[in-house]
Write a protein that holds these residues in place. Sequence first.
Motif, PDB file in Angstrom:
ATOM      1  N   VAL A   1       8.930  -9.207  -0.963  1.00  0.00           N
ATOM      2  CA  VAL A   1       9.313  -7.869  -2.085  1.00  0.00           C
ATOM      3  C   VAL A   1       9.376  -6.811  -0.994  1.00  0.00           C
ATOM      4  O   VAL A   1       8.633  -6.784  -0.065  1.00  0.00           O
ATOM      5  CB  VAL A   1       8.522  -8.047  -3.197  1.00  0.00           C
ATOM      6  N   LEU A   2      10.329  -5.683  -1.484  1.00  0.00           N
ATOM      7  CA  LEU A   2       9.928  -4.465  -0.933  1.00  0.00           C
ATOM      8  C   LEU A   2       8.930  -3.778  -1.323  1.00  0.00           C
ATOM      9  O   LEU A   2       8.500  -3.681  -2.321  1.00  0.00           O
ATOM     10  CB  LEU A   2      11.236  -3.680  -1.277  1.00  0.00           C
ATOM     11  N   VAL A   3       8.110  -3.153  -0.186  1.00  0.00           N
ATOM     12  CA  VAL A   3       6.968  -2.493  -0.345  1.00  0.00           C
ATOM     13  C   VAL A   3       6.938  -1.173   0.264  1.00  0.00           C
ATOM     14  O   VAL A   3       7.729  -0.810   1.256  1.00  0.00           O
ATOM     15  CB  VAL A   3       5.737  -3.438   0.084  1.00  0.00           C
ATOM     16  N   GLY A   4       6.208  -0.127  -0.187  1.00  0.00           N
ATOM     17  CA  GLY A   4       6.179   1.073   0.490  1.00  0.00           C
ATOM     18  C   GLY A   4       5.471   2.368  -0.300  1.00  0.00           C
ATOM     19  O   GLY A   4       5.415   2.065  -1.727  1.00  0.00           O
ATOM     20  N   VAL A   5       4.964   3.108   0.468  1.00  0.00           N
ATOM     21  CA  VAL A   5       4.106   4.189  -0.319  1.00  0.00           C
ATOM     22  C   VAL A   5       5.025   5.513  -0.714  1.00  0.00           C
ATOM     23  O   VAL A   5       4.754   6.158  -1.545  1.00  0.00           O
ATOM     24  CB  VAL A   5       3.110   4.944   0.513  1.00  0.00           C
ATOM     25  N   ALA A   6       6.295   5.108  -0.279  1.00  0.00           N
ATOM     26  CA  ALA A   6       7.470   6.581  -0.683  1.00  0.00           C
ATOM     27  C   ALA A   6       8.762   5.803  -0.811  1.00  0.00           C
ATOM     28  O   ALA A   6       8.651   4.721  -1.039  1.00  0.00           O
ATOM     29  CB  ALA A   6       7.162   7.506   0.359  1.00  0.00           C
ATOM     30  N   ALA A   7       9.610   6.820  -0.461  1.00  0.00           N
ATOM     31  CA  ALA A   7      11.250   6.176  -0.781  1.00  0.00           C
ATOM     32  C   ALA A   7      11.568   5.092   0.247  1.00  0.00           C
ATOM     33  O   ALA A   7      12.259   4.313  -0.019  1.00  0.00           O
ATOM     34  CB  ALA A   7      12.140   7.423  -0.589  1.00  0.00           C
ATOM     35  N   THR A   8      10.865   5.367   1.516  1.00  0.00           N
ATOM     36  CA  THR A   8      11.286   4.100   2.470  1.00  0.00           C
ATOM     37  C   THR A   8      10.419   2.945   2.267  1.00  0.00           C
ATOM     38  O   THR A   8       9.202   2.934   2.111  1.00  0.00           O
ATOM     39  CB  THR A   8      10.818   4.780   3.755  1.00  0.00           C
ATOM     40  N   LYS A   9      11.378   1.721   2.080  1.00  0.00           N
ATOM     41  CA  LYS A   9      10.676   0.540   1.748  1.00  0.00           C
ATOM     42  C   LYS A   9      10.841  -0.521   2.859  1.00  0.00           C
ATOM     43  O   LYS A   9      11.791  -0.490   3.565  1.00  0.00           O
ATOM     44  CB  LYS A   9      11.282   0.009   0.528  1.00  0.00           C
ATOM     45  N   LYS A  10      10.035  -1.696   3.061  1.00  0.00           N
ATOM     46  CA  LYS A  10      10.201  -2.558   3.879  1.00  0.00           C
ATOM     47  C   LYS A  10       9.959  -3.903   3.264  1.00  0.00           C
ATOM     48  O   LYS A  10       8.880  -3.790   2.493  1.00  0.00           O
ATOM     49  CB  LYS A  10       9.563  -2.267   5.224  1.00  0.00           C
ATOM     50  N   ARG A  11      10.365  -4.974   3.673  1.00  0.00           N
ATOM     51  CA  ARG A  11      10.129  -6.397   3.086  1.00  0.00           C
ATOM     52  C   ARG A  11       8.821  -6.720   3.714  1.00  0.00           C
ATOM     53  O   ARG A  11       8.532  -6.460   4.905  1.00  0.00           O
ATOM     54  CB  ARG A  11      11.300  -7.082   3.178  1.00  0.00           C
ATOM     55  N   ARG A  12       8.028  -7.384   2.718  1.00  0.00           N
ATOM     56  CA  ARG A  12       6.630  -7.914   3.300  1.00  0.00           C
ATOM     57  C   ARG A  12       6.500  -9.191   2.406  1.00  0.00           C
ATOM     58  O   ARG A  12       6.872  -9.399   1.325  1.00  0.00           O
ATOM     59  CB  ARG A  12       5.585  -7.080   2.919  1.00  0.00           C
ATOM     60  N   LYS A  13       6.260 -10.404   3.064  1.00  0.00           N
ATOM     61  CA  LYS A  13       6.011 -11.427   2.631  1.00  0.00           C
ATOM     62  C   LYS A  13       4.582 -11.858   2.276  1.00  0.00           C
ATOM     63  O   LYS A  13       3.568 -11.508   2.791  1.00  0.00           O
ATOM     64  CB  LYS A  13       6.353 -12.732   3.723  1.00  0.00           C
ATOM     65  N   PHE A  14       4.676 -12.546   0.898  1.00  0.00           N
ATOM     66  CA  PHE A  14       3.202 -12.791   0.187  1.00  0.00           C
ATOM     67  C   PHE A  14       2.982 -14.426   0.308  1.00  0.00           C
ATOM     68  O   PHE A  14       4.238 -14.922   0.477  1.00  0.00           O
ATOM     69  CB  PHE A  14       3.284 -12.215  -1.262  1.00  0.00           C
TER      70      PHE A  14
END
Length: 218
Positions: free
Chosen positions: A111-124
Amino acid sequence: MMDEDLSVVDVTVSARDMEAAIKALQKGRKDPKYLEAFRQELESSPRSPRARGLMGLFIYAANHPGRRGGVEELLRESGMVHNALVGCLFEEKVRKLFLKKGVVLRRGFSVLVGVAATKKRRKFDLGSDNPPILVECKSHTWTQGGNMPSAKMTVWNEAMYYFHVAPAEFRKILFVFKHERAGQSLAAYYLRTHGHLVPNGVEVWELDTHADVATQLR
């Protein structure tokens, strides 16, 4: 001692086939079906940590013909294998637990994760779009001396961070292997000492793999 023909391992064999192969070894059988598959896989990746770990597992199983238990129990008891194998088998147990409830989880769900507007995919470890669920699985234990594995707790904290920055619509679950010391499980200890780092809404469950019982701690 295991003869040379049995010193072959599989890198990608399924958990079910691993169980069957272990049972064959424990009964003193040399099953050509599994041995040939192990031999072919080993030829393609002879030095991988998984291959070396499985080698240790099969040697241990062959030298303990009366030992009862599944692959995961043998992995933990032998002390000769790669932690990734233990984690993989624990993850499979958690996946099957959800499957019994009618929930199909995919491995390496991103899913896309991030603390602000910029997001990056991270696998769970496990996850699903419908219903929206993210699961991280941790199979760590107390150290042999009965101490907290402090380096591993950092990994749990990292999982909490990624839960925090993952989409809010997902149910978020940390599933932990139940391992007790002096009557206290590692998961209970983590919540007592690191509970302030667990985001609101994140569930913490522990799985007793011997009794096949899952309990929600938070």
